[in-house]
Scaffold this active site. Structure first.
Site, PDB file in Angstrom:
ATOM      1  N   LYS A  20       8.830  12.401  -0.637  1.00 15.15           N
ATOM      2  CA  LYS A  20       7.816  11.485  -1.177  1.00 15.15           C
ATOM      3  C   LYS A  20       6.844  12.176  -2.137  1.00 15.15           C
ATOM      4  CE  LYS A  20       8.374   9.080   3.126  1.00 15.15           C
ATOM      5  NZ  LYS A  20       7.851   9.029   4.489  1.00 15.15           N
ATOM      6  N   CYS A  69      -0.687   0.414   8.968  1.00 12.56           N
ATOM      7  CA  CYS A  69       0.633  -0.037   8.527  1.00 12.56           C
ATOM      8  C   CYS A  69       1.719   0.437   9.503  1.00 12.56           C
ATOM      9  CB  CYS A  69       0.917   0.433   7.103  1.00 12.56           C
ATOM     10  SG  CYS A  69       2.349  -0.383   6.348  1.00 12.56           S
ATOM     11  N   ASN A  76      -0.375   5.136  -0.272  1.00 11.96           N
ATOM     12  CA  ASN A  76       0.167   4.522   0.951  1.00 11.96           C
ATOM     13  C   ASN A  76      -0.280   3.062   0.984  1.00 11.96           C
ATOM     14  OD1 ASN A  76       1.680   4.881   3.471  1.00 11.96           O
ATOM     15  ND2 ASN A  76      -0.277   4.553   4.504  1.00 11.96           N
ATOM     16  N   LYS A  77       0.120   2.357   2.013  1.00 10.84           N
ATOM     17  CA  LYS A  77      -0.165   0.920   2.154  1.00 10.84           C
ATOM     18  C   LYS A  77      -1.604   0.585   1.794  1.00 10.84           C
ATOM     19  CE  LYS A  77       2.031  -1.709   2.817  1.00 10.84           C
ATOM     20  NZ  LYS A  77       2.566  -2.541   1.690  1.00 10.84           N
ATOM     21  N   ARG A 123      11.521  -1.188  -5.974  1.00  7.67           N
ATOM     22  CA  ARG A 123      10.105  -1.078  -5.560  1.00  7.67           C
ATOM     23  C   ARG A 123       9.496   0.119  -6.266  1.00  7.67           C
ATOM     24  NH1 ARG A 123       8.089  -2.035   0.413  1.00  7.67           N
ATOM     25  NH2 ARG A 123       6.245  -2.742  -0.675  1.00  7.67           N
ATOM     26  N   ARG A 135      12.242  -1.598   4.465  1.00  3.21           N
ATOM     27  CA  ARG A 135      10.929  -1.178   3.989  1.00  3.21           C
ATOM     28  C   ARG A 135      10.563   0.154   4.635  1.00  3.21           C
ATOM     29  NH1 ARG A 135       8.245  -1.115   8.099  1.00  3.21           N
ATOM     30  NH2 ARG A 135       6.589  -0.153   6.903  1.00  3.21           N
ATOM     31  N   GLY A 136       9.419   0.712   4.154  1.00  5.38           N
ATOM     32  CA  GLY A 136       9.024   2.040   4.617  1.00  5.38           C
ATOM     33  C   GLY A 136       9.715   3.044   3.701  1.00  5.38           C
ATOM     34  N   ASP A 180       3.771   6.922   0.689  1.00  5.07           N
ATOM     35  CA  ASP A 180       4.831   6.461  -0.210  1.00  5.07           C
ATOM     36  C   ASP A 180       5.015   7.444  -1.356  1.00  5.07           C
ATOM     37  OD1 ASP A 180       3.884   3.813   1.177  1.00  5.07           O
ATOM     38  OD2 ASP A 180       5.888   3.489   0.374  1.00  5.07           O
TER      39      ASP A 180
END
Ligand code: RUB
Length: 293
Positions: free
Chosen positions: A222, A115, A196-197, A53, A16-17, A186
């Site tokens: 990104k 996060c 983002n989160k 994802r 993840r990330g 992201d």
């Protein structure tokens, strides 16, 4: 590791990330290339990986760049070298962000992060290793508690870090005199808005109200070329059971969009930019994407 296994590890969040997702997917494509895969089979692999994802644009950017390099270089050795070079460039980008971002962290700063972003934590760790005395508040980041990773990583590096629940952000900002918020990304849209989160936009709103600087640390991988074409990134909704297993109705979006008006700076490997300058990063570094269709 096969492409299917890699996609599964990304989907289940074992990997993840946004940067790690991109690098792991590029590495899976590299193994395919090393195994002699032809372009149609690389295209198929790219499709499988990209579906894993949806909200981290780093994933399609990385996979499509590997495809672009593969179409451009027919010779297998050159192909491998170029893809390896691309993967290495991502590690270097992370280091550069840490170095550049550390200049923005001052002695005595109290920071808040949300996060678990390796770009944001590498800036914090770089400032700490320069000897700056800083304190960090890290949100736990429900429902997956990625903030625990941040807490462990920063503590291990010797940074003074304190964990808070997500709903304590606004209170902490004024009660603990937070100087700066730093988060990862992201996806960065051409207009400077950042995905983002989930909860990042609330943190940014609270920072805005409390007059606290809000910084985003992100590699250019990104930045979203699709947003130049007016295409928005899908916000991933995850399994309701991540939130609660008893409730019949749960809404579990994994990301949200922070408007550029709440972002002071974006720290990239090319330097610190205002969010409005996202267009220039895309134009300079993603023309291959538009060429390639
Ligand atoms: C992770 C998250 C991170 C970004 C940036 O979400 O939102 O802030 O991906 O991370 P998830 P990095 O845990 O759902 O993947 O800076 O490490 O690329």
């Amino acid at each position: 590791m096969s492409v299917e296994d890699t996609a599964e590890r990304i989907q289940s969040m074992e990997v993840r990330g946004a940067l790690r997702i991109a690098v792991t997917a590029a590495e899976a494509m590299l193994s395919e290339i090393m195994g002699g895969a032809d372009i149609p089979s690389l295209e198929r692999s790219a499709g499988v990986l990209k579906a894993a994802r949806p909200s981290a644009v780093s994933l399609p950017n990385a996979v499509d760049y590997v495809l672009y390099l593969s179409r451009k270089h027919e010779d297998e050795n050159t192909r491998i070298k170029r893809v390896e070079g691309f993967i290495e460039s991502q590690r270097k980008a992370r280091q550069k962000i840490a170095e550049i971002g550390s200049h923005l962290i001052e002695e005595g700063d109290v920071l808040l992060t949300h996060c678990n972003s390796t770009a944001a934590t590498s800036v914090i760790k770089a400032a700490h290793s320069l000897g700056r005395k800083i304190r960090v508040f890290a949100t736990e980041s429900r429902p997956r508690y990625q903030g625990h990773l941040t807490y462990k990583d920063l503590s291990k590096a010797g940074v003074d870090v304190t964990l808070i629940v997500d709903s304590a952000v606004n209170f902490t900002l004024h009660e603990k005199n937070i100087d700066k918020v730093i988060v990862g990304a992201d996806t960065v849209y051409v207009n400077g808005d950042v995905i983002n989160k989930i909860g990042t936009s609330q943190v940014a709103l609270a920072a805005h109200v409390n007059d606290v600087d809000f910084m985003v640390a992100t590699e250019s991988i990104k930045f979203s070329p699709q947003s130049l074409l007016g295409i928005q990134t899908q916000i991933e909704e995850r399994d309701p059971r991540e939130v609660a297993d008893f409730a019949e109705q749960v809404f579990n979006p994994a990301f949200d969009v922070t408007p550029k008006e709440h972002i002071h700076q974006i720290i990239t490997e090319y330097g610190v930019i205002p969010p409005e300058a996202a267009y220039h990063i895309l134009k300079e570094h993603y023309s291959w994407r538009l060429e390639d269709g």
